[in-house]
Design a protein around this motif. Structure first.
Motif, PDB file in Angstrom:
ATOM      1  N   ALA A 218       7.778   3.066  24.597  1.00  0.00           N
ATOM      2  CA  ALA A 218       9.036   2.334  23.990  1.00  0.00           C
ATOM      3  C   ALA A 218       9.088   0.876  24.645  1.00  0.00           C
ATOM      4  N   VAL A 219       8.553   0.834  25.614  1.00  0.00           N
ATOM      5  CA  VAL A 219       8.582  -0.806  26.235  1.00  0.00           C
ATOM      6  C   VAL A 219       7.665  -1.567  25.640  1.00  0.00           C
ATOM      7  N   VAL A 220       6.360  -1.385  25.602  1.00  0.00           N
ATOM      8  CA  VAL A 220       5.355  -1.807  24.561  1.00  0.00           C
ATOM      9  C   VAL A 220       5.929  -2.070  23.194  1.00  0.00           C
ATOM     10  N   VAL A 221       6.467  -1.246  22.786  1.00  0.00           N
ATOM     11  CA  VAL A 221       7.019  -1.504  21.172  1.00  0.00           C
ATOM     12  C   VAL A 221       8.192  -2.491  21.315  1.00  0.00           C
ATOM     13  N   VAL A 222       8.971  -2.433  21.993  1.00  0.00           N
ATOM     14  CA  VAL A 222       9.997  -3.440  22.135  1.00  0.00           C
ATOM     15  C   VAL A 222       9.346  -4.878  22.370  1.00  0.00           C
ATOM     16  N   LEU A 223       8.720  -4.994  23.265  1.00  0.00           N
ATOM     17  CA  LEU A 223       7.947  -6.425  23.593  1.00  0.00           C
ATOM     18  C   LEU A 223       6.986  -6.778  22.720  1.00  0.00           C
ATOM     19  N   MET A 224       6.233  -6.110  21.915  1.00  0.00           N
ATOM     20  CA  MET A 224       5.228  -6.349  21.051  1.00  0.00           C
ATOM     21  C   MET A 224       6.083  -6.581  19.751  1.00  0.00           C
ATOM     22  N   SER A 225       7.134  -5.856  19.501  1.00  0.00           N
ATOM     23  CA  SER A 225       7.989  -6.197  18.273  1.00  0.00           C
ATOM     24  C   SER A 225       8.625  -7.565  18.186  1.00  0.00           C
ATOM     25  N   LEU A 226       9.404  -8.013  19.622  1.00  0.00           N
ATOM     26  CA  LEU A 226       9.766  -9.092  19.561  1.00  0.00           C
ATOM     27  C   LEU A 226       8.837 -10.288  19.599  1.00  0.00           C
ATOM     28  N   GLY A 227       7.775 -10.121  20.160  1.00  0.00           N
ATOM     29  CA  GLY A 227       6.762 -11.154  20.314  1.00  0.00           C
ATOM     30  C   GLY A 227       6.269 -11.426  19.023  1.00  0.00           C
ATOM     31  N   VAL A 228       5.716 -10.296  17.957  1.00  0.00           N
ATOM     32  CA  VAL A 228       5.193 -10.734  16.707  1.00  0.00           C
ATOM     33  C   VAL A 228       6.114 -11.443  15.864  1.00  0.00           C
ATOM     34  N   ILE A 229       7.369 -11.289  16.195  1.00  0.00           N
ATOM     35  CA  ILE A 229       8.359 -12.066  15.225  1.00  0.00           C
ATOM     36  C   ILE A 229       8.070 -13.463  15.349  1.00  0.00           C
ATOM     37  N   PHE A 230       7.934 -14.039  16.460  1.00  0.00           N
ATOM     38  CA  PHE A 230       7.624 -15.400  16.903  1.00  0.00           C
ATOM     39  C   PHE A 230       6.216 -15.596  16.682  1.00  0.00           C
ATOM     40  N   CYS A 231       5.365 -14.909  16.928  1.00  0.00           N
ATOM     41  CA  CYS A 231       3.826 -14.823  16.769  1.00  0.00           C
ATOM     42  C   CYS A 231       3.471 -15.256  15.394  1.00  0.00           C
ATOM     43  N   CYS A 232       4.169 -14.242  14.553  1.00  0.00           N
ATOM     44  CA  CYS A 232       3.729 -14.367  13.166  1.00  0.00           C
ATOM     45  C   CYS A 232       4.545 -15.402  12.210  1.00  0.00           C
ATOM     46  N   GLY A 233       5.730 -15.873  13.065  1.00  0.00           N
ATOM     47  CA  GLY A 233       6.456 -16.822  12.533  1.00  0.00           C
ATOM     48  C   GLY A 233       5.779 -18.074  12.328  1.00  0.00           C
ATOM     49  N   LEU A 234       5.175 -18.435  13.697  1.00  0.00           N
ATOM     50  CA  LEU A 234       4.071 -19.588  13.690  1.00  0.00           C
ATOM     51  C   LEU A 234       3.141 -19.479  12.685  1.00  0.00           C
ATOM     52  N   MET A 235       2.709 -18.126  12.766  1.00  0.00           N
ATOM     53  CA  MET A 235       1.222 -18.320  11.942  1.00  0.00           C
ATOM     54  C   MET A 235       1.432 -18.409  10.428  1.00  0.00           C
ATOM     55  N   SER A 236       2.661 -17.986  10.126  1.00  0.00           N
ATOM     56  CA  SER A 236       3.060 -18.177   8.534  1.00  0.00           C
ATOM     57  C   SER A 236       2.993 -19.697   8.228  1.00  0.00           C
ATOM     58  N   VAL A 237       3.483 -20.422   9.013  1.00  0.00           N
ATOM     59  CA  VAL A 237       3.676 -21.977   8.434  1.00  0.00           C
ATOM     60  C   VAL A 237       2.286 -22.324   8.243  1.00  0.00           C
ATOM     61  N   PRO A 238       1.247 -22.567   8.629  1.00  0.00           N
ATOM     62  CA  PRO A 238      -0.030 -23.033   8.311  1.00  0.00           C
ATOM     63  C   PRO A 238      -0.455 -22.490   7.112  1.00  0.00           C
ATOM     64  N   LEU A 239      -0.305 -20.992   7.093  1.00  0.00           N
ATOM     65  CA  LEU A 239      -0.759 -20.233   5.984  1.00  0.00           C
ATOM     66  C   LEU A 239       0.023 -20.563   4.781  1.00  0.00           C
ATOM     67  N   MET A 240       1.388 -20.749   4.725  1.00  0.00           N
ATOM     68  CA  MET A 240       2.268 -21.127   3.598  1.00  0.00           C
ATOM     69  C   MET A 240       2.211 -22.357   3.254  1.00  0.00           C
ATOM     70  N   HIS A 241       2.388 -23.328   4.324  1.00  0.00           N
ATOM     71  CA  HIS A 241       2.393 -24.904   4.077  1.00  0.00           C
ATOM     72  C   HIS A 241       1.607 -25.918   4.404  1.00  0.00           C
ATOM     73  N   LEU A 242       0.499 -25.387   4.773  1.00  0.00           N
ATOM     74  CA  LEU A 242      -0.660 -26.363   4.982  1.00  0.00           C
ATOM     75  C   LEU A 242      -1.112 -27.026   3.618  1.00  0.00           C
ATOM     76  N   ALA A 243      -1.231 -26.068   2.572  1.00  0.00           N
ATOM     77  CA  ALA A 243      -1.648 -26.768   1.169  1.00  0.00           C
ATOM     78  C   ALA A 243      -0.643 -27.788   0.949  1.00  0.00           C
ATOM     79  N   PRO A 244       0.750 -27.444   0.807  1.00  0.00           N
ATOM     80  CA  PRO A 244       1.571 -28.361   0.335  1.00  0.00           C
ATOM     81  C   PRO A 244       1.668 -29.698   1.170  1.00  0.00           C
ATOM     82  N   LEU A 245       1.312 -29.316   2.809  1.00  0.00           N
ATOM     83  CA  LEU A 245       1.303 -30.575   3.492  1.00  0.00           C
ATOM     84  C   LEU A 245       0.206 -31.516   3.055  1.00  0.00           C
ATOM     85  N   VAL A 246      -0.765 -30.651   2.924  1.00  0.00           N
ATOM     86  CA  VAL A 246      -2.040 -31.647   2.330  1.00  0.00           C
ATOM     87  C   VAL A 246      -2.084 -32.620   0.968  1.00  0.00           C
TER      88      VAL A 246
END
Length: 414
Positions: A218-246
C-alpha cells in the motif's frame, strides 16, 4: 489468465519472444496514437477549425483519462478471462475510434471518441500486454519489458511523423481514416497471437520474482501513484508540445515531426538499455536515474531556436527520458508481490496516464495564456523535481525495510 490450447506449436522459450515482438508492435501502433499521435494535428486543427491549443490538447487528455480508467478495469478482466479476447477487443476498438475521428463535425465528438479509444482500446492493451509479457519470464523480465517498452517508443516517434505526412497528403480527416484503418490491419492479426504460458512456466516465473516485500504494498502504491503524476506530467510536455515548439521556430510540420521521430528513435535504445540496467543495478535505481535525466534536460528545449540544434539535442534527451516508463513497470514488478501486483499496477498506471493527460493539457493552456512555451517547460522541470523527491523517499523506505524485514504479509507455502 486462461491458457490457449490452439497456440502455435513452438517451445515455451521461443514463444515468449513471439509474445514480446507482438506486444511491441501492438503497443507501438496503439500508444503511438493515444499518447502523442495527436501532436501532428495541433496546427491543422487550429487553422481549419479555430480551436485553441488548450482545447485541442484536451482531446489527447480525454484519451489518456480513458486509458487510465479502462486500464484498471481491463487489467482486472485480463486476469480472469482469456487474455487474447481482451487484447483483440482493444485492437478493434482503437482502430475503429481513430477511423471515426475523420468523420467528426464537432470538438466534443473527438473528446468522446478518444475517451472510448483509451478506455476500451488502449486500456485493454497496455496493462494486459505488459502483464502477459512478465508472466512468460522467470528471469530477465527487465530486458523483456524494456524491449516491449521500446516498441511503444517506436510508435510514439513514428506515428506522429506518419500523421504529419498523411495530413500533408490527405488533410487531417483523411489522416485519421488512413491511420485508423492501417491500425486494424496491423493489430488484429497480432492480437490473435496473445496467450498465457503453461501453468508450470507461469508458476516458475512468479516464484522466481516473489520475495517478501521490503515496503508494504500500500505504501509503494501511494508513493508511486503520487510520483507518476508529476513524472508523466513532465514527460507529456515534450511528447505533446515539442513538435508545435519546433514549428514556432519556422519549421514545417514534417520537419517538426522529424525532430520528435529522432527523439523517439533513441528512446527505443534507451528503453531497452534501462530495462537491462534494472536487471543489473535494480529497478528503483534505474527508474531514479531516468527520472533525473529528463528532469535535468527538459527545460533546455526552450533555449533552442534552430532546427539543427533540435535534431542534435532531442536524441540526447530521448535516450534518458525513455527509461522512465520502463522504470515504472520494472519497479512495480520488483516492489509489489505477485498476489496483488495486477491490481496495484492498474492503480499506479492509471495515475501515470492521468498525469500524462494533465501535463499535456496544462502545456496547451499555459501557451494560450502566455503565448510561449517558457512556462510550460518550466513547470515540467519543477514537476520532475517533486517526482525525484518521492522516489528518494521510496528508496529510503526500501533500504530501511531490507535492513529490518517486515513480518510476512501472507503465509509462505512450500
Amino acid at each position: 489468465m486462461e491458457q490457449i490450447g490452439d497456440a502455435p506449436k513452438v517451445s515455451q522459450d521461443r514463444y515468449r519472444w513471439v509474445i514480446v515482438i507482438a506486444a511491441s508492435i501492438v503497443l507501438a501502433v496503439s500508444m503511438g496514437q493515444l499518447v502523442n499521435g495527436l501532436s501532428a494535428f495541433f496546427t491543422p486543427l487550429e487553422d481549419s477549425q479555430g480551436w485553441s491549443r488548450g482545447d485541442i490538447a484536451l482531446i489527447n487528455s480525454a484519451g489518456l483519462i480513458g486509458l487510465a480508467l479502462g486500464g484498471i478495469a481491463m487489467g482486472w478482466l485480463a486476469d480472469r478471462v482469456d487474455t487474447r479476447r481482451v487484447v483483440l477487443a482493444g485492437a478493434v476498438v482503437t482502430g475503429l475510434c481513430v477511423t471515426a475521428a475523420g468523420f467528426t463535425t464537432a470538438l466534443w465528438q473527438l473528446y468522446a471518441l478518444f475517451f472510448l479509444a483509451g478506455a476500451l482500446g488502449g486500456g485493454a492493451l497496455f496493462a494486459p500486454l505488459f502483464a502477459l509479457v512478465g508472466s512468460w519470464f522467470r528471469t530477465g523480465a527487465g530486458l523483456a519489458i524494456g524491449i516491449v517498452s521500446a516498441g511503444q517508443a517506436m510508435g510514439q516517434g513514428g506515428i506522429p511523423l506518419a500523421n504529419a505526412m498523411l495530413i500533408d497528403a490527405l488533410g487531417w480527416r483523411g489522416a485519421f481514416v488512413a491511420i485508423g484503418l492501417a491500425s486494424l490491419v496491423v493489430m488484429v492479426p497480432l492480437a490473435l497471437l496473445a496467450r498465457a504460458p503453461r501453468a508450470e512456466t507461469a508458476g516458475a516465473a512468479a516464484q522466481a520474482a516473489e520475495e517478501e516485500p521490503a515496503v508494504r504494498p500500500a505504501v509503494v502504491v501511494v508513493l508511486m501513484s503520487l510520483g507518476v503524476i508529476f513524472c508523466c506530467g513532465l514527460m507529456s510536455v515534450p511528447l505533446m508540445h515539442l513538435a508545435p515548439l519546433v514549428e514556432l521556430c519556422g519549421a514545417s510540420g514534417p520537419e517538426a515531426g522529424g525532430v520528435l521521430f529522432v527523439m523517439m528513435l533513441t528512446a527505443i535504445a534507451g528503453r531497452v538499455a534501462f530495462g537491462k540496467l534494472a536487471d543489473v543495478i535494480g529497478a528503483l535505481p534505474a527508474y531514479l536515474a531516468a527520472s533525473a535525466w529528463q528532469t535535468a534536460l527538459v527545460y533546455v528545449f526552450i533555449q533552442i531556436d534552430d532546427i539543427g540544434l533540435f535534431y542534435l539535442f532531442a536524441p540526447i534527451y530521448g535516450f534518458g527520458y525513455a527509461g522512465v516508463m520502463t522504470g515504472v513497470l520494472t519497479t512495480i514488478r520488483a516492489l509489489i508481490p505477485a498476489w496483488c501486483r495486477a491490481g496495484a499496477s492498474g492503480i499506479i498506471i492509471a495515475f501515470a496516464w492521468g498525469g500524462h493527460g494533465l501535463g499535456g493539457w496544462l502545456g496547451g493552456a499555459f501557451f494560450d495564456r502566455t503565448g510561449s512555451y517558457d512556462l510550460t517547460f518550466g513547470v515540467a522541470a519543477l514537476a520532475g523535481v517533486v517526482n525525484l523527491a518521492l522516489l528518494l523517499t521510496l528508496g529510503a523506505l526500501v533500504l530501511r525495510g531490507r535492513a529490518n524485514p517486515p513480518k510476512p504479509l501472507r503465509p509462505v507455502h512450500a
